[in-house]
Motif scaffolding. Structure first.
Motif, mmCIF file in Angstrom:
data_model
loop_
_atom_site.group_PDB
_atom_site.id
_atom_site.type_symbol
_atom_site.label_atom_id
_atom_site.label_comp_id
_atom_site.label_asym_id
_atom_site.label_seq_id
_atom_site.Cartn_x
_atom_site.Cartn_y
_atom_site.Cartn_z
ATOM 1 N N ALA A 20 0.833 -1.206 0.000
ATOM 2 C CA ALA A 20 0.000 0.000 0.000
ATOM 3 C C ALA A 20 0.865 1.251 0.000
ATOM 4 O O ALA A 20 0.550 2.241 -0.684
ATOM 5 C CB ALA A 20 -0.936 -0.008 1.214
ATOM 6 N N GLN A 21 1.979 1.215 0.750
ATOM 7 C CA GLN A 21 2.875 2.365 0.777
ATOM 8 C C GLN A 21 3.533 2.592 -0.585
ATOM 9 O O GLN A 21 3.663 3.731 -1.041
ATOM 10 C CB GLN A 21 3.956 2.154 1.838
ATOM 11 N N ILE A 22 3.928 1.502 -1.231
ATOM 12 C CA ILE A 22 4.535 1.628 -2.556
ATOM 13 C C ILE A 22 3.522 2.180 -3.551
ATOM 14 O O ILE A 22 3.852 3.024 -4.394
ATOM 15 C CB ILE A 22 5.090 0.264 -3.029
ATOM 16 N N ARG A 24 1.073 4.191 -2.890
ATOM 17 C CA ARG A 24 0.951 5.630 -2.641
ATOM 18 C C ARG A 24 2.131 6.398 -3.232
ATOM 19 O O ARG A 24 1.955 7.475 -3.812
ATOM 20 C CB ARG A 24 0.857 5.891 -1.128
ATOM 21 N N ARG A 25 3.325 5.838 -3.101
ATOM 22 C CA ARG A 25 4.498 6.507 -3.654
ATOM 23 C C ARG A 25 4.403 6.626 -5.170
ATOM 24 O O ARG A 25 4.768 7.654 -5.748
ATOM 25 C CB ARG A 25 5.772 5.745 -3.273
ATOM 26 N N ILE A 26 3.919 5.571 -5.815
ATOM 27 C CA ILE A 26 3.767 5.596 -7.275
ATOM 28 C C ILE A 26 2.812 6.711 -7.672
ATOM 29 O O ILE A 26 3.056 7.472 -8.618
ATOM 30 C CB ILE A 26 3.284 4.231 -7.798
ATOM 31 N N ALA A 27 1.689 6.811 -6.930
ATOM 32 C CA ALA A 27 0.689 7.837 -7.245
ATOM 33 C C ALA A 27 1.223 9.238 -6.952
ATOM 34 O O ALA A 27 1.085 10.160 -7.770
ATOM 35 C CB ALA A 27 -0.584 7.579 -6.444
ATOM 36 N N LEU A 47 10.332 4.324 3.068
ATOM 37 C CA LEU A 47 9.112 3.770 3.646
ATOM 38 C C LEU A 47 9.279 3.400 5.118
ATOM 39 O O LEU A 47 8.302 3.074 5.790
ATOM 40 C CB LEU A 47 8.660 2.540 2.851
ATOM 41 N N GLY A 48 10.521 3.400 5.609
ATOM 42 C CA GLY A 48 10.759 3.056 7.004
ATOM 43 C C GLY A 48 10.536 1.594 7.310
ATOM 44 O O GLY A 48 10.028 1.235 8.379
ATOM 45 N N VAL A 49 10.915 0.727 6.362
ATOM 46 C CA VAL A 49 10.738 -0.715 6.541
ATOM 47 C C VAL A 49 12.058 -1.410 6.213
ATOM 48 O O VAL A 49 13.007 -0.791 5.733
ATOM 49 C CB VAL A 49 9.621 -1.262 5.626
ATOM 50 N N SER A 50 12.112 -2.713 6.466
ATOM 51 C CA SER A 50 13.322 -3.472 6.171
ATOM 52 C C SER A 50 13.436 -3.737 4.673
ATOM 53 O O SER A 50 12.434 -3.723 3.946
ATOM 54 C CB SER A 50 13.310 -4.809 6.913
ATOM 55 N N ARG A 51 14.653 -3.986 4.226
ATOM 56 C CA ARG A 51 14.854 -4.305 2.809
ATOM 57 C C ARG A 51 14.158 -5.611 2.441
ATOM 58 O O ARG A 51 13.686 -5.771 1.315
ATOM 59 C CB ARG A 51 16.347 -4.387 2.493
ATOM 60 N N SER A 52 14.092 -6.557 3.388
ATOM 61 C CA SER A 52 13.417 -7.824 3.090
ATOM 62 C C SER A 52 11.929 -7.603 2.847
ATOM 63 O O SER A 52 11.331 -8.268 1.988
ATOM 64 C CB SER A 52 13.627 -8.822 4.234
ATOM 65 N N SER A 53 11.302 -6.656 3.585
ATOM 66 C CA SER A 53 9.887 -6.353 3.362
ATOM 67 C C SER A 53 9.676 -5.745 1.988
ATOM 68 O O SER A 53 8.721 -6.087 1.280
ATOM 69 C CB SER A 53 9.379 -5.384 4.439
#
Length: 248
Positions: A20-22, A24-27, A47-53
């Protein structure tokens, strides 16, 4: 550590949250088909998440035909947008929500069916991969082996049942990826939240995860060794160890 030897639970975002965050970033960035997304490391920081996520979310987007991953470094790093994600993410969300009310037997029976097939096909593909490289006079470690081994290492380092299950789920999703069937991989990822509660309960019930670890090693060795029958059998017996009341 608590009384069971596990560390306190640290919440991690689900891949749906990262997706969902990705989206939003695309939009927000006004990206269109053909544009390149930021590199994995930059996305994780933004996004403030891990690279694995991020890696898992991007894999789902690639499975759904939203992005196409391309190797590169510097300005050439990052996946290319191949379609707008709106409909693909809506389809994934509908499937995800439709699975949340399933009973444990329904989820495990589905896993049993899908994962036996996926493990067998992963082993067949691994054998073909090894044969091709042997014919070319070289040897290499397949991507499936790398992903499965990384998930296995994560389970070894886990400090809570929830953390163990997070890596356990990554292991089983990697089996689906290695099968080469994108729909099977997408279904396994949609099943993951339905599986999580039952998987955590199974780990707590067992207490000692050494049996599950031995099962995972056996599955990895069967796939890496190109033995489809043993891979399918190993998956089936692993699920029987994790959910004995369903396999009597």
């Amino acid at each position: 550590m608590d009384g069971t030897g596990w560390r306190p639970v640290k919440r991690t975002r689900t891949f749906e949250d990262v997706l969902a965050q990705i989206e939003r970033r695309i939009a927000e960035d006004g990206l269109t088909v053909g544009d390149r997304l930021p590199a994995e490391r930059h996305l994780a920081e933004q996004l403030g998440v891990s690279r694995s996520s991020v890696r898992e979310a991007m894999r789902v987007l690639e499975t759904l035909g939203v992005v196409s991953s391309q190797a590169g470094r510097g300005p050439d790093a990052g996946a290319v947008l191949t379609s707008r994600p709106d409909s693909a993410l809506s389809d994934l969300l509908r499937l995800h929500l439709g699975l949340t009310g399933l009973e444990m037997r329904e989820v495990i029976d589905t896993r049993h069916m899908i994962e036996q097939w996926a493990a067998a096909h992963a082993a067949t593909r691994a054998a073909a991969h090894a044969a091709a490289h042997a014919a070319a006079g070289g040897a290499t470690v397949g991507a499936a082996t790398t992903e499965l081994a990384a998930a296995l290492a994560g389970m070894d380092a886990a400090g809570s049942p929830e953390e163990f299950v997070e890596h356990d789920t990554a292991f089983h999703c990697a089996i689906a990826d290695a099968s080469g069937n994108r729909l099977v991989a997408a279904i396994m990822r949609s099943l993951r939240d339905s599986m999580r509660k039952y998987s955590v309960e199974a780990v707590r019930r067992l207490g000692d995860t050494s049996v599950l670890r031995a099962d995972h090693v056996r599955i990895l060795e069967a796939i890496d060794g190109g033995d489809p029958e043993e891979a399918a059998r190993a998956v089936s017996e692993h699920l029987a160890h994790a959910y004995p009341t369903l396999f009597r």
